[in-house]
Write a protein that holds these residues in place. Sequence first.
Motif, PDB file in Angstrom:
ATOM      1  N   GLU A   1     -13.912   3.843  -1.070  1.00  8.75           N
ATOM      2  CA  GLU A   1     -12.977   4.858  -1.508  1.00  8.75           C
ATOM      3  C   GLU A   1     -11.651   4.692  -0.773  1.00  8.75           C
ATOM      4  N   GLU A   2     -10.576   4.680  -1.529  1.00  6.20           N
ATOM      5  CA  GLU A   2      -9.258   4.643  -0.932  1.00  6.20           C
ATOM      6  C   GLU A   2      -8.787   6.073  -0.686  1.00  6.20           C
ATOM      7  N   ARG A   3      -7.979   6.227   0.323  1.00  9.08           N
ATOM      8  CA  ARG A   3      -7.437   7.534   0.636  1.00  9.08           C
ATOM      9  C   ARG A   3      -5.994   7.366   1.091  1.00  9.08           C
ATOM     10  N   GLU A   4      -5.263   8.449   1.039  1.00  4.68           N
ATOM     11  CA  GLU A   4      -3.882   8.430   1.477  1.00  4.68           C
ATOM     12  C   GLU A   4      -3.792   8.754   2.962  1.00  4.68           C
TER      13      GLU A   4
ATOM     14  N   ARG B   1       4.440   2.203  -9.997  1.00  6.04           N
ATOM     15  CA  ARG B   1       4.541   3.582  -9.507  1.00  6.04           C
ATOM     16  C   ARG B   1       5.989   3.972  -9.162  1.00  6.04           C
TER      17      ARG B   1
ATOM     18  N   GLN C   1       2.945   4.374  -1.039  1.00  3.96           N
ATOM     19  CA  GLN C   1       3.067   5.250  -2.200  1.00  3.96           C
ATOM     20  C   GLN C   1       4.435   5.925  -2.257  1.00  3.96           C
TER      21      GLN C   1
ATOM     22  N   ASP D   1       0.805  -1.219   0.000  1.00  5.23           N
ATOM     23  CA  ASP D   1       0.000   0.000   0.000  1.00  5.23           C
ATOM     24  C   ASP D   1       0.836   1.266   0.000  1.00  5.23           C
TER      25      ASP D   1
ATOM     26  N   THR E   1       3.899   7.519   3.104  1.00  3.42           N
ATOM     27  CA  THR E   1       2.570   7.750   2.556  1.00  3.42           C
ATOM     28  C   THR E   1       2.049   6.435   1.993  1.00  3.42           C
ATOM     29  N   TYR E   2       0.869   6.053   2.445  1.00  3.72           N
ATOM     30  CA  TYR E   2       0.318   4.762   2.020  1.00  3.72           C
ATOM     31  C   TYR E   2      -1.184   4.888   1.811  1.00  3.72           C
ATOM     32  N   ILE E   3      -1.748   3.920   1.110  1.00  9.39           N
ATOM     33  CA  ILE E   3      -3.164   3.887   0.791  1.00  9.39           C
ATOM     34  C   ILE E   3      -3.894   3.055   1.837  1.00  9.39           C
ATOM     35  N   THR E   4      -5.027   3.553   2.287  1.00 14.26           N
ATOM     36  CA  THR E   4      -5.833   2.821   3.252  1.00 14.26           C
ATOM     37  C   THR E   4      -7.302   3.023   2.930  1.00 14.26           C
ATOM     38  N   GLU E   5      -8.101   2.049   3.292  1.00 11.08           N
ATOM     39  CA  GLU E   5      -9.554   2.153   3.142  1.00 11.08           C
ATOM     40  C   GLU E   5     -10.236   2.406   4.485  1.00 11.08           C
TER      41      GLU E   5
END
Length: 622
Positions: free
Chosen positions: A239-242, A591, A80, A78, A106-110
């Motif tokens: 929705e995913e968010r940072e 990425r 970034q 996850d 910085t990573y993506i989380t739900e």
Amino acid sequence: MARTGSGALLSRRNIKLDSFLKRNMERMVYERIRAYEPCVVKSETINKVYMHVVLSDERVYLTEYPPRTLTEAFCFRDVQDIELVNDLPDFLRGKDRELCQHIRVTYITEKPAARGRDWLRRDRRVGLPPRRPSLYPTITHTLEGYPEHSPSGEEVYMLPPTRSASCPNPETLGLLRVPHPPTQSVSTTPSLYSPTGSPTSSPSSSNHRLNLPDTGQLQRRIGSVLSRLLRRDCANSGEEREAELHLYAISHTSRLYLRIQSSWNSFIIRSTLLLDTLFRGRCSASSDSSSTKQLPAISCERTAHLFGQLSSELLQEGIGVERLYLLLQELRTAAHHNIALRRLFWKTSEVCVFLVQTLEESLHGCQSLSGIHTEDQLLLSTLVVQTLAVMFRETDVEPARLNLLSAKKGSLTSRMLLALICDAELQTQNLADCEVSCSLLTLILLFIESVVNVSLLRQLQALLAEYLDAACSLLFEILLSGHEASRCSSADNFLSVGWILGVLQPHPHLLSFISYQAQQVVLVLSDGQESFLSPFQSVLLFQRCRLLLACLQSNSQLAQHLQIHFREEFRYSVKLVCAQEKLPPHYPISRPTLRLLQQILTLFCTDNHTQRHMHLQLKTGL
């Protein structure tokens, strides 16, 4: 097992933390822990708390200081970006503020944002029981075995009264030292969780007389309904968010940033390659602890015994080429499966020295008179290089590896680097000339087919290309080990990126080798090629980009060579839009590769005066 600490490259183990992790982790996960280090942690739910960061090859965990619970902070799939922030944290004072390394992940989380939890906190004013925000993130487990929530931003743990040498003074950290609230009796205060995980309460006598539902139970039901509604709303949105995790290592010699970067690189490479069917078959014993089916683990004693047997067979005198090739295949396959074997490889120098010597002899010592390698030489050389590259994977925290590579002023490392490079441009050009000549002579004289076998030359050219790919992967691994030394002020660790490229600089074939790697990047990303890159091609592109970036930033001669010969090609033929189309978004490595390409294109588009200025600033490495 992890062996690092703040302020030391590979310091002694933290016995208490190590014992805690061993009791609370599965064996497969515990054995793949790469490092741990104390630092100050700040996130959406943790507000500047001194904790231990535990680093595995797939995830980063957090535990208190001293350890009580273990919480997953994020998974590398996850992530970034991981970067060092050049700032002076305002909550630190004195030298700690100046020496602090601020790492931002910085990573993506739900998971729902902090404002969702604040919404529940506001409801406390209307009688809802206090509920920790970790009801919405993942629930961890305590030593007693029942659930406990991770700390919230409103909670500040009291630092332990006795601290180790690596723990800074809490007064200089500026962290709050507030006592825990007095413990109340279970019989008077309801608990969110009983030892079995179910809520408990003490019903009031008045409610029983009036035959009304218990107030505590009613409040908990309301809270449960609200939490389920909130979770369902977040799940439905999908929705995913940072999110960001901030780590403050209170030492300028901390290796935490380098360890996280190295683990991230290893993860994205391995997880991308596992998308390939052939590689997945070779590495069927996945290291992911979440897998439902895993092959039974081999004990360390059994691994050491098997490695000893294999080593003795490799090192025996008079071994034939065919037997050597089969043994090396077995060693490479076993190393893919077992990280313990990779660690054993570095603890004794005999096998590594033997592989380097074999590469020297097979690639440079026995060429034919025409200057073209034979098929057996290229096959054996490729296998040796692939085996060495596997041994580098995920062993950066091993003290034995650093000791072996730096022994005698890096003599073995120098031999490995010089044996690795071959004249890619000359040999591919010779093969092409032979192929064209043969084609012309075949049209004129039919008997030329008995002199030159065109199909054999084409096969040799393909084998040479395969070797150059493997050589790039190994050089990438060596450069990764150099990135740490480039940021290290210790005179003992001299294996920096600049030193590595300096060793290679006198090699007569270095420029043709680097030119080949650069040309492959241009060819892969030019128009008219395949729409999507395979997992293997994507990983190789990432490794080549790291190699080119190191050359552009850390060696003026190589940077000048690339600017002269490839400036126009990179400026006009390599486009980020084209790279985005060729790198599938579900590849974990896509990425980071695009980010590397952006840096390379920026350097190629920089004028010469600015380029020289950047070399002076970045000569110490990435």
